[in-house]
Design a protein around this motif. Structure first.
Motif, PDB file in Angstrom:
ATOM      1  N   GLN A   1       0.841  -1.187   0.000  1.00  0.00           N
ATOM      2  CA  GLN A   1       0.000   0.000   0.000  1.00  0.00           C
ATOM      3  C   GLN A   1       0.878   1.239   0.000  1.00  0.00           C
ATOM      4  O   GLN A   1       2.032   1.188   0.429  1.00  0.00           O
ATOM      5  CB  GLN A   1      -0.926   0.045   1.225  1.00  0.00           C
ATOM      6  N   ARG A   2       0.338   2.315  -0.512  1.00  0.00           N
ATOM      7  CA  ARG A   2       1.094   3.559  -0.536  1.00  0.00           C
ATOM      8  C   ARG A   2       0.858   4.315   0.760  1.00  0.00           C
ATOM      9  O   ARG A   2      -0.278   4.479   1.198  1.00  0.00           O
ATOM     10  CB  ARG A   2       0.671   4.423  -1.720  1.00  0.00           C
ATOM     11  N   THR A   3       1.924   4.763   1.372  1.00  0.00           N
ATOM     12  CA  THR A   3       1.817   5.627   2.550  1.00  0.00           C
ATOM     13  C   THR A   3       2.118   7.058   2.115  1.00  0.00           C
ATOM     14  O   THR A   3       2.988   7.291   1.276  1.00  0.00           O
ATOM     15  CB  THR A   3       2.820   5.192   3.635  1.00  0.00           C
ATOM     16  N   TYR A   4       1.404   7.994   2.686  1.00  0.00           N
ATOM     17  CA  TYR A   4       1.520   9.395   2.293  1.00  0.00           C
ATOM     18  C   TYR A   4       2.281  10.191   3.361  1.00  0.00           C
ATOM     19  O   TYR A   4       2.026  10.062   4.560  1.00  0.00           O
ATOM     20  CB  TYR A   4       0.141  10.014   2.088  1.00  0.00           C
ATOM     21  N   SER A   5       3.195  11.032   2.885  1.00  0.00           N
ATOM     22  CA  SER A   5       3.939  11.906   3.792  1.00  0.00           C
ATOM     23  C   SER A   5       3.038  13.067   4.218  1.00  0.00           C
ATOM     24  O   SER A   5       1.982  13.316   3.625  1.00  0.00           O
ATOM     25  CB  SER A   5       5.182  12.456   3.092  1.00  0.00           C
ATOM     26  N   LEU A   6       3.462  13.786   5.252  1.00  0.00           N
ATOM     27  CA  LEU A   6       2.705  14.950   5.718  1.00  0.00           C
ATOM     28  C   LEU A   6       2.564  15.965   4.589  1.00  0.00           C
ATOM     29  O   LEU A   6       1.497  16.558   4.391  1.00  0.00           O
ATOM     30  CB  LEU A   6       3.410  15.584   6.931  1.00  0.00           C
ATOM     31  N   LEU A   7       3.640  16.162   3.808  1.00  0.00           N
ATOM     32  CA  LEU A   7       3.608  17.118   2.710  1.00  0.00           C
ATOM     33  C   LEU A   7       2.539  16.731   1.684  1.00  0.00           C
ATOM     34  O   LEU A   7       1.784  17.578   1.205  1.00  0.00           O
ATOM     35  CB  LEU A   7       4.989  17.183   2.048  1.00  0.00           C
ATOM     36  N   GLU A   8       2.471  15.431   1.344  1.00  0.00           N
ATOM     37  CA  GLU A   8       1.469  14.976   0.383  1.00  0.00           C
ATOM     38  C   GLU A   8       0.053  15.135   0.930  1.00  0.00           C
ATOM     39  O   GLU A   8      -0.875  15.499   0.203  1.00  0.00           O
ATOM     40  CB  GLU A   8       1.728  13.510   0.018  1.00  0.00           C
ATOM     41  N   ARG A   9      -0.138  14.856   2.221  1.00  0.00           N
ATOM     42  CA  ARG A   9      -1.473  15.013   2.815  1.00  0.00           C
ATOM     43  C   ARG A   9      -1.898  16.473   2.827  1.00  0.00           C
ATOM     44  O   ARG A   9      -3.055  16.807   2.556  1.00  0.00           O
ATOM     45  CB  ARG A   9      -1.491  14.432   4.233  1.00  0.00           C
ATOM     46  N   LEU A  10      -0.946  17.361   3.126  1.00  0.00           N
ATOM     47  CA  LEU A  10      -1.257  18.792   3.117  1.00  0.00           C
ATOM     48  C   LEU A  10      -1.636  19.258   1.710  1.00  0.00           C
ATOM     49  O   LEU A  10      -2.583  20.039   1.534  1.00  0.00           O
ATOM     50  CB  LEU A  10      -0.061  19.594   3.636  1.00  0.00           C
ATOM     51  N   TRP A  11      -0.895  18.773   0.714  1.00  0.00           N
ATOM     52  CA  TRP A  11      -1.197  19.144  -0.674  1.00  0.00           C
ATOM     53  C   TRP A  11      -2.590  18.658  -1.079  1.00  0.00           C
ATOM     54  O   TRP A  11      -3.356  19.376  -1.708  1.00  0.00           O
ATOM     55  CB  TRP A  11      -0.135  18.565  -1.600  1.00  0.00           C
ATOM     56  N   GLY A  12      -2.914  17.419  -0.689  1.00  0.00           N
ATOM     57  CA  GLY A  12      -4.225  16.873  -1.017  1.00  0.00           C
ATOM     58  C   GLY A  12      -5.348  17.679  -0.398  1.00  0.00           C
ATOM     59  O   GLY A  12      -6.366  17.949  -1.046  1.00  0.00           O
ATOM     60  N   THR A  13      -5.174  18.085   0.853  1.00  0.00           N
ATOM     61  CA  THR A  13      -6.199  18.888   1.523  1.00  0.00           C
ATOM     62  C   THR A  13      -6.300  20.275   0.897  1.00  0.00           C
ATOM     63  O   THR A  13      -7.400  20.795   0.671  1.00  0.00           O
ATOM     64  CB  THR A  13      -5.875  19.025   3.023  1.00  0.00           C
ATOM     65  N   TYR A  14      -5.158  20.866   0.604  1.00  0.00           N
ATOM     66  CA  TYR A  14      -5.135  22.197  -0.015  1.00  0.00           C
ATOM     67  C   TYR A  14      -5.901  22.205  -1.339  1.00  0.00           C
ATOM     68  O   TYR A  14      -6.660  23.127  -1.630  1.00  0.00           O
ATOM     69  CB  TYR A  14      -3.678  22.637  -0.238  1.00  0.00           C
ATOM     70  N   ARG A  15      -5.730  21.156  -2.132  1.00  0.00           N
ATOM     71  CA  ARG A  15      -6.380  21.095  -3.444  1.00  0.00           C
ATOM     72  C   ARG A  15      -7.909  21.090  -3.353  1.00  0.00           C
ATOM     73  O   ARG A  15      -8.594  21.450  -4.304  1.00  0.00           O
ATOM     74  CB  ARG A  15      -5.927  19.834  -4.190  1.00  0.00           C
ATOM     75  N   THR A  16      -8.447  20.676  -2.205  1.00  0.00           N
ATOM     76  CA  THR A  16      -9.900  20.598  -2.059  1.00  0.00           C
ATOM     77  C   THR A  16     -10.525  21.907  -1.608  1.00  0.00           C
ATOM     78  O   THR A  16     -11.748  22.029  -1.575  1.00  0.00           O
ATOM     79  CB  THR A  16     -10.283  19.511  -1.031  1.00  0.00           C
ATOM     80  N   LEU A  17      -9.691  22.891  -1.253  1.00  0.00           N
ATOM     81  CA  LEU A  17     -10.212  24.132  -0.666  1.00  0.00           C
ATOM     82  C   LEU A  17     -10.781  25.073  -1.728  1.00  0.00           C
ATOM     83  O   LEU A  17     -10.341  25.069  -2.880  1.00  0.00           O
ATOM     84  CB  LEU A  17      -9.093  24.861   0.084  1.00  0.00           C
ATOM     85  N   PRO A  18     -11.740  25.920  -1.344  1.00  0.00           N
ATOM     86  CA  PRO A  18     -12.209  26.991  -2.240  1.00  0.00           C
ATOM     87  C   PRO A  18     -11.086  27.990  -2.499  1.00  0.00           C
ATOM     88  O   PRO A  18     -10.080  28.030  -1.761  1.00  0.00           O
ATOM     89  CB  PRO A  18     -13.352  27.640  -1.448  1.00  0.00           C
TER      90      PRO A  18
END
Length: 228
Positions: free
Chosen positions: A195-212
């Motif tokens: 399975q792929r594990t996500y770094s903090l940087l990747e999780r932050l980027w993913g959350t940022y992309r969902t924002l208005p």
């Protein structure tokens, strides 16, 4: 080339049901066994003749493959070999998997669909039912240029999207060869864990992309301020 009518009784029932699908149902449309039996009154085993068409490459889905269908419905997806022509549509030797082969393939795949990761009986979400796993034969292009069929576990939904697909091992290995030491180490860790594990940087980027847009701008300013 003369194409027979589905109503031409001089042809066998498999040919006639094939032409009925083409002429009456049409590719992409639904039909029921009841409607098919009404079209062929008195014809024995018409259901089996319809199923036999799958051996000639005809794609006819049930609600197992197409979740939008009711239990009594089928969908005529695609036409296969023209079974009304001499030499076409002959039964091919079956290469059924043994219970041991099926079990070993699923065990090797951790009892998960290798396309979407869902497990047997797990929900697809949004009222789309639960997953049923089966073994598919996937074309794999090997590093030496040969192509062979290998077994892979897939859910019934992913099998539809992967029909006719081919995995190019040569291309994948070439891409792996371009990785640096750090990237190779990370990829190896993902493979070991399956399975792929996500770094903090990747999780932050993913959350940022969902924002208005307004919220994204606020995050941009915060990041730029901290990096100066």
């Amino acid at each position: 080339m003369n194409v027979p009518s589905w109503q031409d009784t001089s042809y066998g029932s498999k040919v006639r049901v094939a032409r009925w699908l083409v002429e009456v149902v049409g590719e992409g449309n639904r039909f029921t066994k009841a409607a098919m039996r009404e079209a062929f009154p008195g014809v024995a085993q018409i259901d089996r003749r319809m199923r036999d068409l799958r051996e000639a490459g005809w794609v006819i889905d049930t609600n197992r493959e197409d979740l939008s269908l009711h239990s009594n419905e089928h969908r005529f997806v695609a036409e296969g070999e023209p079974v009304w022509l001499p030499g076409k549509g002959k039964a091919k030797p079956k290469s059924s998997l043994t219970a041991t082969q099926r079990s070993e393939a699923m065990k090797a795949d951790s009892y998960l669909c290798r396309s979407c990761g869902v497990g047997a009986g797990e929900s697809f979400g949004e009222g789309h039912g639960t997953a049923q796993l089966d073994i598919a034969r996937r074309q794999v292009k090997l590093a030496n240029g040969d192509t062979e069929r290998q077994l892979v576990t897939e859910c019934h939904r992913c099998r539809i999207g992967n029909r006719g697909s081919e995995a190019d091992l040569t291309d994948l290995l070439r891409s792996v060869g371009t990785l640096g030491p750090v990237e190779r180490k990370v990829l190896a860790q993902w493979m070991d864990a399956d399975q792929r594990t996500y770094s903090l940087l990747e999780r932050l980027w993913g959350t940022y992309r969902t924002l208005p847009a307004e919220a994204r701008e606020a995050v941009k300013q915060a990041v730029r301020g901290e990096s100066q």
